[in-house]
Write an enzyme that holds these catalytic residues in place. Structure first.
Site, PDB file in Angstrom:
ATOM      1  CB  SER A 205      -1.189   0.024   1.106  1.00 25.65           C
ATOM      2  OG  SER A 205      -2.052   0.845   1.024  1.00 25.65           O
ATOM      3  CG  ASP A 409      -6.398  -3.521  -3.759  1.00 25.49           C
ATOM      4  OD1 ASP A 409      -7.258  -2.774  -3.426  1.00 25.49           O
ATOM      5  OD2 ASP A 409      -5.288  -3.064  -3.685  1.00 25.49           O
ATOM      6  CG  HIS A 488      -4.789  -3.187  -0.203  1.00 29.00           C
ATOM      7  ND1 HIS A 488      -4.652  -2.316  -1.233  1.00 29.00           N
ATOM      8  CD2 HIS A 488      -4.100  -2.361   0.876  1.00 29.00           C
ATOM      9  CE1 HIS A 488      -4.009  -1.344  -1.056  1.00 29.00           C
ATOM     10  NE2 HIS A 488      -3.604  -1.496   0.363  1.00 29.00           N
TER      11      HIS A 488
END
Length: 523
Positions: A205, A409, A488
């Site tokens: 991320s 994601d 994610h």
């Protein structure tokens, strides 16, 4: 070669047998029902001979048999606070897990979560640490796919103000983040006598910003005593503008997965028309071609009338009130979660906010949250996206960089990563010259055989998937890997795929696998 549909570039598996179930290609038909006599087991770490226990490290030693709620021995580990001086004015929290793998004696792996302001203990407890307490589970369990089975791993809460690292934050940009982190890392290396170790940096991320900038600063030091950087991996990374990573791919991704979203035809027509009008689809069609176009298209501006990602998410909540853009196939009810992330349902307490947990980790009483409400960058991050700055140089200087992305994601999109790669120049060329469609194969393991016959594996989470789980493509020192069934957080959702990927990075070669993706036992 031009691929007009952005998603199509990863739908092509490139085999003559693509209509055959890819998960069964490598599996011979069963002959008879047989029991599996020999099984790999998670590492049992019960030795009292702690390799890293010295007068300098004794104050950080964690009692592996007394971690609250954990009913097994986690083994040797060290946790606490070390200063980030002289460039910072605070300290950073770490939890260091030595590996019992004899091949790991000359290396150290750093794990960073993103945010900015999200604790790396999220990665430890719910992704790739030696014990897991994932959403919807009753208690902590050993993690057969722990990265500590491969290498020595340290999880760090950074910058200051994140997790257990006391604030306030004093960083204005990624150069400040890197300077303060590397000051901390020198203290860490000195404390645990890790001088000259090969260093690998990983994260996900917003660590797509942290990791390349930290890696670049390490390489610029030209000091292999402390900063012997050998490779990086960033998953579902924030490496470009929101226009590229979120807004341009949002509607194409919705179209691909609308059998899950189930948004009505009126909304689909409306949102696709807006994506066309705002230039998002035209941008993707031009950007994701192999080799990349010259000149490269400019990403559309996100105007008030072009916030398509926000509109899709709002519509998704109407259909599925438990929609989770970190993992788009989540449905109600929320799974209770001791951290409240990435599942959105909070549990009865916040595990790391417990006083008994904080005591064993050698931190003062702290109002801990997995993603801090403390502002990390007071005026916003002043640095350019990492793909505009240090990332190409880090690829060139390590020739060992992996970008991973989960298909499920809906916050940062795999086509955003692909468009970004096609606009980067490294090692003499721009972008990938051919489509990243080669299949990523993860070996089968005994636990899947038990499932086949209806037996209950032990432990159940041993049974991470196997077979063709995504794609893996390498050019000029950069690998892009996509994982079909991951959101994610790739290590959480598809641990076998990420273990294979990271194993390859540790030997500075992109080979799947090296140290294996089945549970390892070095005892």
């Amino acid at each position: 070669m031009r691929i007009t549909s952005a998603i199509a570039s990863l739908l092509l598996v490139g085999t003559a047998t693509s209509l055959q179930n890819p998960h069964r290609r490598a599996v011979p038909p069963p002959l008879t029902h047989r029991s599996v006599a020999s099984r790999a087991v998670p590492v049992e770490r019960r030795s009292n001979d702690f390799e890293y226990l010295t007068n300098k490290t004794a104050r950080f030693l964690v009692n592996g048999t007394s971690i609250p709620e954990v009913d097994f021995d986690v083994g040797e580990s060290y946790a606490g606070l070390l200063p980030n001086t002289p460039t910072g004015n605070s300290s950073l929290f770490f939890w260091f897990f030595p590996s019992q793998n004899p091949d790991a004696s000359d290396e150290i792996t750093i794990w960073l979560n993103g945010g900015p302001g999200c604790s790396s203990l999220d990665g430890l407890l719910q992704e790739n640490g030696p014990f897991l307490w994932q959403p919807g589970t009753y208690k902590p369990v050993p993690n057969p796919y722990s990265w500590t089975n491969l290498t020595n791993v340290v999880y760090i809460d950074q910058p200051a103000g994140t997790g257990f690292s006391p604030g306030p934050s004093t960083v204005n940009d990624e150069e400040d983040v890197a300077a303060q982190f590397n000051s901390w890392f020198k203290h860490f290396v000195d404390t645990f006598d890790l001088h000259g170790r090969k260093v690998y940096i990983t994260g996900e991320s917003y660590a797509g910003m942290y990791v390349p900038y930290i890696a670049d600063a390490m390489l610029n030091e030209e000091d292999t005593t402390y900063f012997n950087l050998k490779g990086i991996q960033i998953n579902d990374p924030s490496i470009n503008s929101d226009s590229v990573m979120m807004y341009s791919p949002a509607v194409r991704h919705l179209n691909h997965y609308n059998n899950i979203f189930r948004l009505n035809s009126t909304f689909l027509s409306y949102i696709n028309g807006k994506a066309d009008k705002c230039g998002y689809n035209a941008f993707l069609d031009k950007a994701i071609t192999y080799p990349p176009p010259t000149p490269f298209p400019t990403a559309p501006e996100i105007t008030e009338d072009c916030q398509v990602w926000d509109e899709v998410v709002m519509a998704a909540y109407d259909i599925n009130p438990c929609f989770n853009y970190y993992h788009l196939i989540d449905f109600c009810p929320y799974l209770w979660d001791v951290l409240g992330f990435p599942s959105l349902g909070f549990g009865p307490d916040n595990y790391f906010n417990r006083s008994d947990v904080q005591k064993i980790l050698h931190v003062p009483p702290t109002d801990y949250s997995v993603c801090s409400e403390t502002v990390i960058f007071a005026n916003g991050d002043g640095s350019d996206p990492s793909s505009w700055g240090p990332l190409p140089s880090v690829i060139e200087r390590t020739n060992n960089t992996i970008i991973g992305h989960g298909w499920l994601d809906y916050l940062l999109f795999l086509n955003g990563s692909l468009a970004t790669i096609q606009n980067m120049t490294w090692n003499g060329k721009q972008g990938f010259q051919s489509p990243p469609v080669e299949p990523l194969f993860v070996p089968y393991h005994y636990g899947l055989a038990e499932l086949y016959w209806g037996d209950e594996p032990d432990p159940y989470n041993l049974d991470a998937g196997a077979g063709y789980l995504g794609t893996a493509h390498t050019e000029r020192g950069l690998t892009f890997s996509s994982v079909y069934l991951s959101g994610h957080e790739i290590p959480q959702y598809v641990p076998g795929a990420l273990t294979a990927s990271w194993s390859s990075c540790l030997v500075e070669l992109i080979v799947f696998p090296r140290r294996g993706t089945t549970p390892l036992n070095f005892s």
